[in-house]
Design a protein around this motif. Structure first.
Motif: not given
Ligand code: 5HY
Length: 260
Positions: A116-123
């Motif tokens: 969904t959101l790029g900010r969750t890619a690190g997780r």
């Protein structure tokens, strides 16, 4: 067999979608109950959301223990609270990212995540580091659609398909993993359009829990996943004090359901 599929966010419509996906693959004699906590974030899209989702998740695990659930799915791609849930549960607990990434390694050499959101890619990368061999996760790509818009935004499917095709062309991957429980309903269509295995963690985790229970395997209580030590929890967490005497239901291999 009774599997409790827990949507750790509080959006009932998403829980319903998750439940129908899980029930579609459950085997004969397997009942699936899809639930979500009454407290917590409406969707999980940050570390803050992940953290605040865990008390509600654990509440649902404890309810399952009271109701005699045989196993659990944590139906959020961040696998929030997975290890804590294993300390409380007697049966197996499988996260959807965990299940999807393991399944990907059984049918391919490398996978790309479409989320969904790029900010969750690190997780997603952190979880791949835990669940898959080095280099197996070839890329994480975000469609930049918020979780709660997945049900209503008509551009979700074409954007996921476009990202999946781009990932297969650029990442060197041969499998696509869908990075949100809310994408479960798109899995077959995306796979038909991109021509490679596309894995949804909700169905993968449901069948993994079913398999583990069939093998007579629960969560081992020999060490790290033993029941939490009994101590006071104060303030808003007052209700989380563990029952004295630990859990009468032990994990590990269950004699009555052992293999053979
Ligand atoms: C999920 N969030 O599967 C994740 C997806 C994400 O509320 N359910 C959520 O974006 O991390």
């Amino acid at each position: 067999m009774h599997i409790r599929v827990i949507n750790p966010n509080t959006t009932a419509s998403m829980t319903a979608l998750i439940g129908s996906s899980a029930r579609a693959v459950a085997g004969p004699g397997v009942t699936v109950e899809a639930v979500n906590p009454a407290m917590g974030p409406a969707s999980i899209e940050s570390h803050y959301d992940e953290t605040l989702a865990v008390p509600g998740l654990l509440t649902e695990i404890r309810a399952g223990e009271r109701d005699g659930a045989d196993g659990y799915v944590v139906a959020c791609f961040g696998d929030p609270g997975l290890d804590a849930a294993r300390e409380v549960a007697a049966g197996p607990v499988v996260g959807i990212a965990e299940a999807a990434m393991h399944a990907a390694m059984l049918v391919g050499r490398g996978f790309s995540v479409v989320t969904t959101l790029g900010r969750t890619a690190g997780r997603a990368h952190d979880l791949a580091h835990r669940y898959a061999p080095a280099g197996a996760c070839r890329g994480v790509h975000a469609c930049e659609i918020p979780v709660l818009d997945l049900e209503t935004d008509p551009t979700v499917l074409p954007r996921v398909v476009t990202l999946a095709r781009q990932a297969l062309a650029t990442d060197g991957s041969d499998v696509i993993v869908l990075g949100c429980a809310g994408m479960a309903g798109f899995c077959a269509e995306v796979s038909a359009r991109v021509g490679v295995p596309v894995i949804d963690g909700v169905t993968a985790a449901t069948l993994m829990v079913q398999s583990l229970v069939t093998l007579g395997l629960g969560t081992s209580k020999h060490g790290e996943y033993a029941a939490p030590l009994v101590k006071p929890y104060t303030g808003m967490l007052n209700g989380f004090t563990q029952p004295r005497g630990g859990d009468s239901r032990q994990g590990g291999v269950r004699a009555e359901e052992g293999p053979g």
